[in-house]
Write a protein that holds these residues in place. Structure first.
Motif, mmCIF file in Angstrom:
data_model
loop_
_atom_site.group_PDB
_atom_site.id
_atom_site.type_symbol
_atom_site.label_atom_id
_atom_site.label_comp_id
_atom_site.label_asym_id
_atom_site.label_seq_id
_atom_site.Cartn_x
_atom_site.Cartn_y
_atom_site.Cartn_z
ATOM 1 N N THR A 82 0.839 -1.196 0.000
ATOM 2 C CA THR A 82 0.000 0.000 0.000
ATOM 3 C C THR A 82 0.877 1.249 0.000
ATOM 4 N N LEU A 83 0.342 2.304 -0.574
ATOM 5 C CA LEU A 83 0.976 3.627 -0.546
ATOM 6 C C LEU A 83 -0.152 4.648 -0.576
ATOM 7 N N ALA A 84 -0.183 5.539 0.385
ATOM 8 C CA ALA A 84 -1.270 6.527 0.433
ATOM 9 C C ALA A 84 -0.799 7.806 1.114
ATOM 10 N N VAL A 85 -1.336 8.915 0.603
ATOM 11 C CA VAL A 85 -1.067 10.239 1.177
ATOM 12 C C VAL A 85 -2.420 10.940 1.328
ATOM 13 N N LEU A 86 -2.674 11.560 2.462
ATOM 14 C CA LEU A 86 -3.943 12.274 2.659
ATOM 15 C C LEU A 86 -4.131 13.314 1.553
ATOM 16 N N TYR A 89 -2.406 16.683 1.466
ATOM 17 C CA TYR A 89 -0.935 16.665 1.401
ATOM 18 C C TYR A 89 -0.426 16.134 0.053
ATOM 19 N N GLN A 90 -1.367 15.806 -0.852
ATOM 20 C CA GLN A 90 -0.944 15.231 -2.136
ATOM 21 C C GLN A 90 -0.381 16.294 -3.070
ATOM 22 N N LYS A 91 0.276 15.835 -4.108
ATOM 23 C CA LYS A 91 0.861 16.676 -5.159
ATOM 24 C C LYS A 91 1.943 17.615 -4.619
ATOM 25 N N ALA A 92 2.602 17.203 -3.570
ATOM 26 C CA ALA A 92 3.696 18.013 -3.016
ATOM 27 C C ALA A 92 4.971 17.189 -2.873
ATOM 28 N N GLY A 93 4.993 16.019 -3.463
ATOM 29 C CA GLY A 93 6.206 15.210 -3.447
ATOM 30 C C GLY A 93 6.279 14.167 -2.341
ATOM 31 N N LEU A 94 5.239 14.091 -1.502
ATOM 32 C CA LEU A 94 5.325 13.172 -0.366
ATOM 33 C C LEU A 94 5.225 11.702 -0.794
ATOM 34 N N GLY A 95 4.350 11.419 -1.763
ATOM 35 C CA GLY A 95 4.258 10.040 -2.262
ATOM 36 C C GLY A 95 5.598 9.571 -2.807
ATOM 37 N N SER A 96 6.260 10.447 -3.561
ATOM 38 C CA SER A 96 7.591 10.115 -4.097
ATOM 39 C C SER A 96 8.588 9.886 -2.965
ATOM 40 N N THR A 97 8.545 10.743 -1.960
ATOM 41 C CA THR A 97 9.501 10.618 -0.850
ATOM 42 C C THR A 97 9.282 9.315 -0.091
ATOM 43 N N SER A 118 -7.457 2.246 -13.584
ATOM 44 C CA SER A 118 -8.042 3.596 -13.662
ATOM 45 C C SER A 118 -7.349 4.591 -12.725
ATOM 46 N N ASN A 119 -6.354 4.143 -11.978
ATOM 47 C CA ASN A 119 -5.695 5.003 -10.975
ATOM 48 C C ASN A 119 -4.523 5.762 -11.623
ATOM 49 N N HIS A 120 -4.871 6.774 -12.412
ATOM 50 C CA HIS A 120 -3.852 7.481 -13.189
ATOM 51 C C HIS A 120 -2.799 8.189 -12.334
ATOM 52 N N GLN A 124 1.096 7.264 -12.904
ATOM 53 C CA GLN A 124 2.080 8.296 -13.263
ATOM 54 C C GLN A 124 3.243 8.305 -12.275
ATOM 55 N N LEU A 125 2.887 8.190 -10.993
ATOM 56 C CA LEU A 125 3.929 8.177 -9.949
ATOM 57 C C LEU A 125 4.909 7.032 -10.180
ATOM 58 N N TYR A 126 4.370 5.830 -10.422
ATOM 59 C CA TYR A 126 5.263 4.673 -10.582
ATOM 60 C C TYR A 126 6.100 4.796 -11.863
ATOM 61 N N LYS A 127 5.490 5.283 -12.942
ATOM 62 C CA LYS A 127 6.266 5.453 -14.186
ATOM 63 C C LYS A 127 7.381 6.467 -13.975
ATOM 64 N N LYS A 128 7.061 7.533 -13.235
ATOM 65 C CA LYS A 128 8.082 8.556 -12.959
ATOM 66 C C LYS A 128 9.275 7.947 -12.224
ATOM 67 N N HIS A 129 8.989 6.913 -11.408
ATOM 68 C CA HIS A 129 10.057 6.278 -10.632
ATOM 69 C C HIS A 129 10.596 5.015 -11.306
HETATM 70 C C1 COA Z 1 -0.782 8.015 -5.506
HETATM 71 C C2 COA Z 1 -0.453 8.965 -4.348
HETATM 72 C C3 COA Z 1 0.172 8.159 -3.214
HETATM 73 C C4 COA Z 1 0.553 10.020 -4.841
HETATM 74 O O1 COA Z 1 0.951 10.799 -3.740
HETATM 75 P P1 COA Z 1 1.486 12.319 -3.908
HETATM 76 O O2 COA Z 1 2.078 12.737 -2.623
HETATM 77 O O3 COA Z 1 0.413 13.168 -4.492
HETATM 78 O O4 COA Z 1 2.619 12.087 -5.021
HETATM 79 P P2 COA Z 1 3.753 13.132 -5.462
HETATM 80 O O5 COA Z 1 3.349 14.523 -5.120
HETATM 81 O O6 COA Z 1 5.042 12.631 -4.948
HETATM 82 O O7 COA Z 1 3.694 12.989 -7.049
HETATM 83 C C5 COA Z 1 4.685 12.278 -7.748
HETATM 84 C C6 COA Z 1 4.232 12.068 -9.177
HETATM 85 O O8 COA Z 1 3.043 11.294 -9.221
HETATM 86 C C7 COA Z 1 2.216 11.718 -10.294
HETATM 87 N N1 COA Z 1 0.965 12.254 -9.756
HETATM 88 C C8 COA Z 1 0.645 12.444 -8.471
HETATM 89 N N2 COA Z 1 -0.618 12.906 -8.365
HETATM 90 C C9 COA Z 1 -1.097 12.998 -9.626
HETATM 91 C C10 COA Z 1 -2.345 13.394 -10.183
HETATM 92 N N3 COA Z 1 -3.370 13.792 -9.410
HETATM 93 N N4 COA Z 1 -2.491 13.335 -11.529
HETATM 94 C C11 COA Z 1 -1.487 12.924 -12.325
HETATM 95 N N5 COA Z 1 -0.257 12.540 -11.847
HETATM 96 C C12 COA Z 1 -0.089 12.582 -10.519
HETATM 97 C C13 COA Z 1 3.004 12.780 -11.030
HETATM 98 O O9 COA Z 1 3.818 12.126 -11.991
HETATM 99 C C14 COA Z 1 3.877 13.330 -9.918
HETATM 100 O O10 COA Z 1 5.042 13.936 -10.394
HETATM 101 P P3 COA Z 1 5.044 15.519 -10.723
HETATM 102 O O11 COA Z 1 4.656 16.196 -9.442
HETATM 103 O O12 COA Z 1 6.445 15.771 -11.136
HETATM 104 O O13 COA Z 1 4.019 15.727 -11.796
HETATM 105 C C15 COA Z 1 -1.731 9.712 -3.862
HETATM 106 O O14 COA Z 1 -2.376 10.282 -4.980
HETATM 107 C C16 COA Z 1 -2.705 8.846 -3.113
HETATM 108 O O15 COA Z 1 -2.581 8.623 -1.907
HETATM 109 N N6 COA Z 1 -3.736 8.333 -3.829
HETATM 110 C C17 COA Z 1 -4.756 7.514 -3.194
HETATM 111 C C18 COA Z 1 -4.216 6.143 -2.797
HETATM 112 C C19 COA Z 1 -3.623 5.409 -3.987
HETATM 113 O O16 COA Z 1 -4.203 5.347 -5.060
HETATM 114 N N7 COA Z 1 -2.425 4.808 -3.770
HETATM 115 C C20 COA Z 1 -1.713 4.050 -4.769
HETATM 116 C C21 COA Z 1 -2.169 2.635 -4.724
HETATM 117 S S1 COA Z 1 -1.345 1.628 -5.937
#
Ligand code: COA
Length: 157
Positions: A82-86, A89-97, A118-120, A124-129
């Motif tokens: 699992t990986l999740a960010v509230l 707090y999303q879209k600020a780099g925390l998921g990547s960190t 459907s979880n774009h 995107q996050l995983y492809k970026k990494h």
């Molecule tokens: C997936 C998730 C963990 C990403 O967390 P986050 O802190 O927003 O991720 P980051 O800010 O580090 O984003 C890293 C990259 O992910 C992608 N990304 C993140 N949110 C995105 C969005 N809403 N739309 C498109 N791309 C997105 C981008 O490539 C982004 O890089 P960029 O900022 O250079 O564009 C978060 O959206 C989440 O908790 N989602 C709900 C739970 C979930 O689906 N978990 C994954 C299960 S497999």
């Protein structure tokens, strides 16, 4: 090396999670995953089972993000469970960190995970990494979505 990592300028810390995080992690799961949220027993399992690497992101004392990896040494593979960010707090780099910190603590040659087709944002996050799709599990999720299986090679064997 310290088990704690502080994100510069934010006060947010990445640190090991424990069973004390049970209630907050259950809430995080419900907020972030909705129909796919784990039942309480699974949340308890991810916080207590051996061979699971579990890290949380905390803003002061509040749990705001979480990642867990199941370390399957027989398969020489770690599975991100699992990986999740509230949302706030999303879209600020925390998921990547969280992902990078988890990867840095995995001493296995490859890492895998499954994600809803459907979880774009997550895809995107995983492809970026540098994760690459290696498989598809048909109709794996509730509602009939396929699971896309992604893999990344961490260390050459
Ligand atoms: C997936 C998730 C963990 C990403 O967390 P986050 O802190 O927003 O991720 P980051 O800010 O580090 O984003 C890293 C990259 O992910 C992608 N990304 C993140 N949110 C995105 C969005 N809403 N739309 C498109 N791309 C997105 C981008 O490539 C982004 O890089 P960029 O900022 O250079 O564009 C978060 O959206 C989440 O908790 N989602 C709900 C739970 C979930 O689906 N978990 C994954 C299960 S497999």
């Amino acid at each position: 090396m310290s088990e704690y990592k502080t994100l510069p300028g934010s006060g947010i810390q990445i640190m090991p999670a424990t069973w004390h995080d049970l209630r907050e992690l259950y809430q995080l799961e419900r907020i972030c995953f909705q129909v796919d949220a784990w039942p309480m027993l699974d949340v308890l399992g991810v916080l207590t089972l051996p061979q699971v690497l579990r890290l949380k992101a905390a803003d002061k004392n509040t749990l705001i993000g979480f990642i867990a990896a199941d370390l399957r040494r027989m398969q020489q593979t770690a599975w991100i469970a699992t990986l999740a960010v509230l949302p706030e707090y999303q879209k600020a780099g925390l998921g990547s960190t969280l992902l990078e910190t988890c990867e840095s603590q995995i001493n296995l040659p490859r890492i895998r995970l499954s994600v809803r087709q459907s979880n774009h944002p997550a895809i995107q996050l995983y492809k970026k990494h540098a994760y690459q799709q290696v498989d598809t599990w048909s109709a794996y999720y509730k509602g009939g979505d396929d699971a896309l299986v992604f893999e990344k090679t961490l260390h050459s064997t």
